[in-house]
Design a protein around this motif. Structure first.
Motif, short mmCIF file in Angstrom:
data_model
loop_
_atom_site.label_atom_id
_atom_site.label_comp_id
_atom_site.label_asym_id
_atom_site.label_seq_id
_atom_site.Cartn_x
_atom_site.Cartn_y
_atom_site.Cartn_z
N VAL A 1 6.20 2.45 8.84
CA VAL A 1 5.55 1.02 8.78
C VAL A 1 6.81 0.42 9.01
CG1 VAL A 1 5.13 -0.42 6.85
CG2 VAL A 1 3.91 1.36 7.26
N LEU A 2 6.99 -0.74 10.54
CA LEU A 2 8.18 -0.76 10.92
C LEU A 2 8.28 -3.10 10.37
CD1 LEU A 2 10.94 -0.22 12.76
CD2 LEU A 2 8.68 1.04 12.82
N ILE A 3 9.33 -2.94 9.21
CA ILE A 3 9.58 -4.53 9.08
C ILE A 3 10.38 -5.34 9.66
CG2 ILE A 3 10.25 -5.96 6.66
CD1 ILE A 3 9.00 -3.04 5.28
N PRO A 4 10.39 -6.52 9.73
CA PRO A 4 11.12 -7.70 10.54
C PRO A 4 12.02 -7.60 9.69
CG PRO A 4 8.75 -7.70 11.54
CD PRO A 4 8.81 -6.84 10.31
N MET A 5 12.83 -7.80 9.86
CA MET A 5 13.83 -7.99 8.86
C MET A 5 14.22 -9.30 7.82
SD MET A 5 18.57 -8.42 9.50
CE MET A 5 18.55 -6.66 10.55
N LYS A 6 13.48 -10.28 8.44
CA LYS A 6 12.86 -11.03 8.02
C LYS A 6 12.06 -11.85 6.91
CE LYS A 6 15.37 -14.57 11.47
NZ LYS A 6 15.01 -16.44 12.41
N GLN A 7 11.39 -10.03 7.34
CA GLN A 7 9.95 -10.60 6.16
C GLN A 7 9.81 -9.68 4.91
OE1 GLN A 7 6.45 -9.32 8.34
NE2 GLN A 7 6.68 -10.87 10.64
N THR A 8 11.27 -8.55 5.37
CA THR A 8 11.77 -7.15 4.11
C THR A 8 10.82 -7.90 2.97
OG1 THR A 8 13.61 -7.18 5.80
CG2 THR A 8 13.90 -6.22 2.74
N LEU A 9 11.45 -8.58 2.16
CA LEU A 9 10.60 -9.38 0.81
C LEU A 9 10.09 -9.19 0.93
CD1 LEU A 9 11.78 -9.66 -1.82
CD2 LEU A 9 12.19 -12.15 -1.52
N ARG A 10 9.16 -10.17 1.42
CA ARG A 10 7.49 -10.37 1.15
C ARG A 10 7.57 -8.36 1.42
NH1 ARG A 10 4.45 -14.69 5.01
NH2 ARG A 10 5.22 -12.46 6.45
N LYS A 11 7.14 -7.97 2.40
CA LYS A 11 6.64 -7.06 2.67
C LYS A 11 6.90 -5.64 1.80
CE LYS A 11 4.43 -4.16 5.50
NZ LYS A 11 2.66 -4.86 6.15
N LEU A 12 8.55 -5.86 0.62
CA LEU A 12 8.44 -5.00 0.10
C LEU A 12 8.12 -5.08 -1.47
CD1 LEU A 12 12.34 -4.53 0.15
CD2 LEU A 12 10.62 -2.56 0.78
N ILE A 13 7.40 -6.52 -1.63
CA ILE A 13 6.54 -6.72 -3.06
C ILE A 13 5.05 -5.96 -2.99
CG2 ILE A 13 6.30 -8.79 -3.74
CD1 ILE A 13 8.00 -10.37 -3.62
N SER A 14 4.98 -5.99 -1.75
CA SER A 14 3.46 -5.52 -1.73
C SER A 14 3.67 -3.91 -1.72
CB SER A 14 3.16 -5.77 0.24
OG SER A 14 3.99 -5.16 1.26
N TYR A 15 4.28 -3.54 -1.79
CA TYR A 15 4.56 -2.16 -2.57
C TYR A 15 5.40 -1.82 -3.22
CZ TYR A 15 3.45 -0.47 2.92
OH TYR A 15 3.19 -0.04 4.17
N ARG A 16 5.52 -2.54 -4.07
CA ARG A 16 5.95 -2.44 -5.83
C ARG A 16 4.72 -1.22 -6.53
NH1 ARG A 16 9.50 -5.00 -9.02
NH2 ARG A 16 9.40 -6.88 -6.85
N ASP A 17 5.31 -0.69 -6.87
CA ASP A 17 4.23 0.77 -7.92
C ASP A 17 3.53 1.02 -6.93
OD1 ASP A 17 5.56 -0.68 -10.02
OD2 ASP A 17 4.09 -2.41 -9.75
N LYS A 18 4.39 1.11 -5.50
CA LYS A 18 3.28 2.46 -4.55
C LYS A 18 4.68 3.43 -4.44
CE LYS A 18 0.15 -0.59 -3.06
NZ LYS A 18 -0.45 -2.16 -2.12
N PRO A 19 4.02 4.51 -3.97
CA PRO A 19 4.60 5.61 -3.25
C PRO A 19 5.09 5.38 -1.47
CG PRO A 19 2.65 6.62 -3.08
CD PRO A 19 2.64 4.98 -4.05
N PHE A 20 6.80 5.48 -1.57
CA PHE A 20 6.83 5.39 -0.28
C PHE A 20 8.39 5.81 0.12
CE2 PHE A 20 8.47 1.58 -2.83
CZ PHE A 20 10.19 1.49 -2.19
#
Length: 285
Positions: free
Chosen positions: A164-183
């Motif tokens: 899963v490639l995450i653009p640098m400027k979207q890091t925070l928003r994308k990471l929050i969606s993975y909270r409490d998930k395995p990654f």
């Protein structure tokens, strides 16, 4: 103009990517001669970085490391192109994860992890093997290229095994969606920090060095264990990676502690195999 350069380059890139590995490395020998022996690409930067990092080494030793690096660099360039056609079988044979079970002990319990990596050749293959090898998503932060067509191509290559490639400027928003998930979030820990970035000053490779604190801040925000991704080259075109635990509870650490941990591990890896670190990078500006 960007589209023209893309469409002119694409057939050449695919022709290179279709080459068998022995021919690919013969081409790398030629490319090394052109780039470093004739053009002299960043030779002054490379030699200066090596001398400052290893003040106790002789001129001959510095030159030996530099010569090995030149070839590793051109190998890496062509290995990245090879990613266009690299199969799952090929990457599994050529890039070995020595302890994948360590990550799974956390991920199987629904826990995410952060793997901090240095620019040890070939870090691009490290991202591919992890996304190929694991049932859980590998998240990679990247800086989009200015050329949109080449950016699309690089995204296609890097995500071919479901990373899963995450653009640098979207890091925070994308990471929050993975909270409490395995990654597994893969972060580079040795890039030059920008002037606006939060940095930590330490000594790295015998030099005063500012370090980007993204790994530490992200670990504390996500409350994720941090591991160091130790990449080693075993022979030409073959690599292995071992995950070393750094910290299990990041919020229990003092400011700068995690950053010191991963910088120290990277320095140890560089000292043991210096020719595979990216010496052409203007790390100390």
């Amino acid at each position: 103009m960007n589209k023209v350069s893309y469409y002119l380059s694409l057939p050449v890139l695919y022709l290179i990517a279709l080459l068998p590995f022995p021919i690919l490395y013969l081409l790398s020998n030629c490319l090394k001669f052109i780039i470093f022996d004739i053009i002299g690409y960043r030779k002054e930067v490379i030699i200066t970085n090596l001398k400052n990092s290893f003040p106790y080494k002789t001129e001959q030793e510095i030159q030996q490391i530099a010569n090995k690096f030149y070839l590793n660099f051109t190998d890496m360039l062509l290995e990245c192109v090879k990613m266009l056609t690299l199969s799952r079988k090929q990457i599994a044979e050529r890039f070995i994860i020595t302890n994948p079970e360590y990550l799974l002990t956390y991920q199987d319990k629904g826990k995410g992890l952060i793997a901090v990596v240095g620019h040890m050749i070939n870090w691009e293959w490290a991202g591919l093997i992890q996304s190929h090898n694991s049932p859980y998503p590998a998240l990679v932060i990247y800086k989009p290229l200015k050329n949109e067509k080449f950016d699309e191509l690089v995204l296609k290559i890097r995500s071919k095994f479901n990373a899963v490639l995450i653009p640098m400027k979207q890091t925070l928003r994308k990471l929050i969606s993975y909270r409490d998930k395995p990654f597994l979030l893969i972060l580079a820990g040795d890039q030059y920090p920008g002037k606006k970035d939060s940095t930590y000053k330490t000594t790295f490779l015998n030099q005063p060095t500012h370090v980007f604190m993204g790994t530490e801040k992200t670990a504390k925000m996500m409350n994720c264990p941090v591991v160091f991704c130790d990449i080693r080259k075993t022979e030409r075109g073959r690599y292995k990676v071992t995950f070393f635990p750094l910290v299990e509870n990041p919020n229990d650490t003092a400011e700068g502690e995690i950053t010191e941990m991963h910088i120290n591990q990277l320095e140890k890896a560089i000292n043991e195999q210096p020719e595979i670190w990216l010496w052409s990078h203007r790390r100390w500006k």
